[in-house]
Design a protein around this motif. Structure first.
Motif, PDB file in Angstrom:
ATOM      1  N   GLU A 188      36.743 -24.636  16.882  1.00  0.00           N
ATOM      2  CA  GLU A 188      36.575 -23.691  15.764  1.00  0.00           C
ATOM      3  C   GLU A 188      35.618 -24.270  14.726  1.00  0.00           C
ATOM      4  O   GLU A 188      36.020 -25.082  13.891  1.00  0.00           O
ATOM      5  N   ASP A 193      31.772 -19.459  15.589  1.00  0.00           N
ATOM      6  CA  ASP A 193      31.913 -18.183  14.858  1.00  0.00           C
ATOM      7  C   ASP A 193      30.798 -17.222  15.261  1.00  0.00           C
ATOM      8  O   ASP A 193      30.978 -16.012  15.260  1.00  0.00           O
ATOM      9  N   LYS A 200      34.532 -15.019  23.209  1.00  0.00           N
ATOM     10  CA  LYS A 200      35.612 -15.909  22.756  1.00  0.00           C
ATOM     11  C   LYS A 200      36.948 -15.530  23.421  1.00  0.00           C
ATOM     12  O   LYS A 200      37.717 -16.398  23.825  1.00  0.00           O
ATOM     13  N   ARG A 214      40.104 -28.023  17.175  1.00  0.00           N
ATOM     14  CA  ARG A 214      39.670 -28.133  15.776  1.00  0.00           C
ATOM     15  C   ARG A 214      38.813 -29.395  15.664  1.00  0.00           C
ATOM     16  O   ARG A 214      39.037 -30.369  16.395  1.00  0.00           O
TER      17      ARG A 214
END
Ligand SMILES: NC(=O)c1ccc[n+]([C@@H]2O[C@H](COP(=O)([O-])OP(=O)(O)OC[C@H]3O[C@@H](n4cnc5c(N)ncnc54)[C@H](O)[C@@H]3O)[C@@H](O)[C@H]2O)c1
Length: 248
Positions: A188, A193, A200, A214
């Motif tokens: 992420e 994004d 995704k 993360r």
């Protein structure tokens, strides 16, 4: 070779995502940081977050530009006395099917994601050899191992980084410079994004872990590769914190 403490760590792509998490992790170790990125504003914001943690220098840089990379490495050596650890995290990603791909998009991706890694290593390695050793960690991607739809350019660049890492590891190990790669799975960050929600959703469904990573879950693998004795026997490897997307 045991790396000295505090180490001088040069990180490209340090302003965002995985690179920023790597900077924060080395700062917690008390290391000196040379943070390079083309996004000067976010670089400054990161430096503010790191204030007091370690000696930090900022280096606005386009990693695809040979003169800028050479100059930056010289600046870092002047400011900190050398480079002990180089982490190549700068990267770009766009999603476009090959049949619609403008050759300029291909060239830019290869220039940043592959040539950028070559250039940083090209100019930092002689300094590491001169000081008796060092560590290089290149951030590749699991897409360089398995490919991704709409990502031929990115997958090719990242597969190139993995091959480059193996070849350079053979050249550099006799000089006590250990070169390795990390091939994270989806993480992420602002980069991901930018991918379509369809991409995704499909990718999440493929992952045995069922979730993206993360940035702070990637940084410890870089610390391991830079560490003594933990990282001492890794040479030309590609480690995969990837939610199970690729198993080797
Ligand atoms: N996020 C993921 O899912 C993922 C997965 C595998 C690998 N990676 C790789 O991890 C690395 C970091 O990606 P991220 O997800 O943190 O992305 P990000 O977009 O959050 O960060 C990338 C950073 O690189 C910088 N950058 C881009 N082009 C540059 C250039 N020409 N010169 C200097 N700096 C430049 C950007 O300004 C940005 O700060 C990249 O190499 C990426 O390919 C990311």
């Amino acid at each position: 070779m045991s790396t000295p403490h505090p180490r001088t760590v040069l990180i490209t792509g340090a302003a965002s995502g995985i690179g920023a998490a790597i900077a924060e992790a080395f700062a917690r170790e008390g290391d000196r940081l040379a943070l390079a990125d083309r996004d000067t504003e976010r670089l400054r914001a990161l430096a503010e977050r790191l204030q007091g943690a370690a000696a930090v220098t900022l280096h606005p840089l386009d990693v695809a530009d040979a003169d800028q990379v050479e100059r930056t490495v010289e600046e870092v050596v002047r400011a900190h006395g050398g480079v002990d650890v180089l982490v190549n995290s700068a990267g770009i990603l766009t999603e476009v099917p090959l049949t619609e791909m403008d050759p300029g998009v291909w060239d830019e991706t290869i220039a940043v994601d592959l040539r950028g890694v070559f250039l940083s290593c090209r100019y930092a390695l002689p300094h590491m050899i001169g000081r008796g050793g060092g560590r290089i960690v290149n951030i590749a991607s699991q897409l360089g191992q398995k490919g991704g739809e709409g990502l031929t350019h990115y997958s090719a660049a990242k597969a190139g980084v993995i091959g480059f890492t193996k070849a350079l590891a053979r050249e550099a190990a006799p000089h006590n410079v250990l070169v390795n790669a990390i091939a994270p799975g989806p993480v992420e960050t602002p980069m991901v994004d930018g991918l379509s929600s369809d991409w995704k959703r499909a990718k999440r469904a493929e992952l045995p872990l069922g979730r993206f990573g993360r940035p702070e879950e990637i940084a410890p693998t870089v610390l391991l590769l830079a560490s003594d004795p933990g990282g001492n026997l890794y040479v030309g490897q590609t480690l995969g914190p990837n939610s199970g997307d690729v198993m080797v």
